[in-house]
Design a protein around this motif. Structure first.
Motif, PDB file in Angstrom:
ATOM      1  N   CYS A 157      41.209  46.988  36.637  1.00  0.00           N
ATOM      2  CA  CYS A 157      42.292  47.369  35.732  1.00  0.00           C
ATOM      3  C   CYS A 157      41.726  47.846  34.395  1.00  0.00           C
ATOM      4  O   CYS A 157      42.435  47.840  33.381  1.00  0.00           O
ATOM      5  CB  CYS A 157      43.242  46.193  35.521  1.00  0.00           C
ATOM      6  SG  CYS A 157      44.056  45.648  37.042  1.00  0.00           S
ATOM      7  N   MET A 217      43.589  50.008  31.595  1.00  0.00           N
ATOM      8  CA  MET A 217      45.035  49.780  31.652  1.00  0.00           C
ATOM      9  C   MET A 217      45.449  48.877  30.494  1.00  0.00           C
ATOM     10  O   MET A 217      44.740  47.940  30.150  1.00  0.00           O
ATOM     11  CB  MET A 217      45.434  49.101  32.960  1.00  0.00           C
ATOM     12  CG  MET A 217      45.245  49.925  34.175  1.00  0.00           C
ATOM     13  SD  MET A 217      45.826  48.975  35.620  1.00  0.00           S
ATOM     14  CE  MET A 217      45.309  50.064  36.932  1.00  0.00           C
ATOM     15  N   ARG A 218      46.579  49.161  29.924  1.00  0.00           N
ATOM     16  CA  ARG A 218      47.117  48.320  28.855  1.00  0.00           C
ATOM     17  C   ARG A 218      48.073  47.294  29.457  1.00  0.00           C
ATOM     18  O   ARG A 218      48.751  47.551  30.447  1.00  0.00           O
ATOM     19  CB  ARG A 218      47.847  49.173  27.802  1.00  0.00           C
ATOM     20  CG  ARG A 218      46.930  50.145  27.110  1.00  0.00           C
ATOM     21  CD  ARG A 218      45.917  49.392  26.248  1.00  0.00           C
ATOM     22  NE  ARG A 218      44.735  50.205  25.991  1.00  0.00           N
ATOM     23  CZ  ARG A 218      43.503  49.739  26.084  1.00  0.00           C
ATOM     24  NH1 ARG A 218      43.263  48.514  26.438  1.00  0.00           N
ATOM     25  NH2 ARG A 218      42.481  50.514  25.823  1.00  0.00           N
ATOM     26  N   CYS A 219      48.084  46.115  28.853  1.00  0.00           N
ATOM     27  CA  CYS A 219      49.001  45.073  29.301  1.00  0.00           C
ATOM     28  C   CYS A 219      50.432  45.554  29.101  1.00  0.00           C
ATOM     29  O   CYS A 219      50.690  46.266  28.131  1.00  0.00           O
ATOM     30  CB  CYS A 219      48.744  43.774  28.538  1.00  0.00           C
ATOM     31  SG  CYS A 219      47.328  42.883  29.226  1.00  0.00           S
ATOM     32  N   LEU A 266      50.110  45.949  32.523  1.00  0.00           N
ATOM     33  CA  LEU A 266      49.711  46.497  33.827  1.00  0.00           C
ATOM     34  C   LEU A 266      48.700  45.634  34.584  1.00  0.00           C
ATOM     35  O   LEU A 266      48.853  45.451  35.800  1.00  0.00           O
ATOM     36  CB  LEU A 266      49.213  47.930  33.679  1.00  0.00           C
ATOM     37  CG  LEU A 266      50.292  48.949  33.290  1.00  0.00           C
ATOM     38  CD1 LEU A 266      49.680  50.332  33.104  1.00  0.00           C
ATOM     39  CD2 LEU A 266      51.398  48.992  34.325  1.00  0.00           C
ATOM     40  N   PRO A 267      47.666  45.057  33.937  1.00  0.00           N
ATOM     41  CA  PRO A 267      46.772  44.182  34.708  1.00  0.00           C
ATOM     42  C   PRO A 267      47.497  42.974  35.304  1.00  0.00           C
ATOM     43  O   PRO A 267      47.225  42.582  36.441  1.00  0.00           O
ATOM     44  CB  PRO A 267      45.713  43.758  33.683  1.00  0.00           C
ATOM     45  CG  PRO A 267      45.681  44.880  32.694  1.00  0.00           C
ATOM     46  CD  PRO A 267      47.121  45.309  32.588  1.00  0.00           C
ATOM     47  N   GLN A 293      49.492  44.140  38.325  1.00  0.00           N
ATOM     48  CA  GLN A 293      48.618  44.326  39.486  1.00  0.00           C
ATOM     49  C   GLN A 293      48.236  42.978  40.103  1.00  0.00           C
ATOM     50  O   GLN A 293      48.228  42.829  41.325  1.00  0.00           O
ATOM     51  CB  GLN A 293      47.357  45.099  39.082  1.00  0.00           C
ATOM     52  CG  GLN A 293      47.604  46.548  38.779  1.00  0.00           C
ATOM     53  CD  GLN A 293      48.158  47.294  39.983  1.00  0.00           C
ATOM     54  OE1 GLN A 293      47.645  47.180  41.096  1.00  0.00           O
ATOM     55  NE2 GLN A 293      49.207  48.053  39.767  1.00  0.00           N
ATOM     56  N   ALA A 326      39.703  43.677  33.207  1.00  0.00           N
ATOM     57  CA  ALA A 326      40.666  44.210  32.236  1.00  0.00           C
ATOM     58  C   ALA A 326      40.041  44.177  30.851  1.00  0.00           C
ATOM     59  O   ALA A 326      39.566  43.119  30.407  1.00  0.00           O
ATOM     60  CB  ALA A 326      41.950  43.401  32.263  1.00  0.00           C
ATOM     61  N   ASP A 377      41.726  45.370  28.024  1.00  0.00           N
ATOM     62  CA  ASP A 377      42.743  45.280  26.975  1.00  0.00           C
ATOM     63  C   ASP A 377      42.663  43.876  26.376  1.00  0.00           C
ATOM     64  O   ASP A 377      42.731  42.886  27.109  1.00  0.00           O
ATOM     65  CB  ASP A 377      44.136  45.516  27.561  1.00  0.00           C
ATOM     66  CG  ASP A 377      45.243  45.489  26.520  1.00  0.00           C
ATOM     67  OD1 ASP A 377      44.983  45.098  25.364  1.00  0.00           O
ATOM     68  OD2 ASP A 377      46.370  45.852  26.863  1.00  0.00           O
TER      69      ASP A 377
END
Length: 72
Positions: free
Chosen positions: A9, A12-14, A16-17, A20, A38, A40
């Motif tokens: 991830c 990707m910005r939270c 989104l992680p 997922q 991640a 972010d």
């Protein structure tokens, strides 16, 4: 520790992680580990909070890797 599933991830910005993770954690057996990659900064708070809400084990963070143990 070798995770059962790794979710990339990065970038990707939270949230989104976390989304997922929520979608895919059922792919590992109970007791299995999902590693979420991640970068972010919000993931450091959001992933442990999601684990508490959903009764999964947050194993910690090393760099951009966040490890979660499926408990239910």
């Amino acid at each position: 520790m070798t995770p059962d599933l790794t979710l990339d991830c990065l970038g990707m910005r939270c949230p989104l992680p976390v989304i997922q993770l929520a979608r895919r954690i059922s792919e590992v057996p109970v007791g299995g580990v999902v590693r979420v990659l991640a970068d972010d900064p919000a993931a450091r708070n959001d992933i442990p909070a999601w684990c508490r809400m959903k009764s999964h084990g947050y194993l910690g963070t090393e760099g951009t890797a966040h490890d979660v143990r499926r408990l239910v």
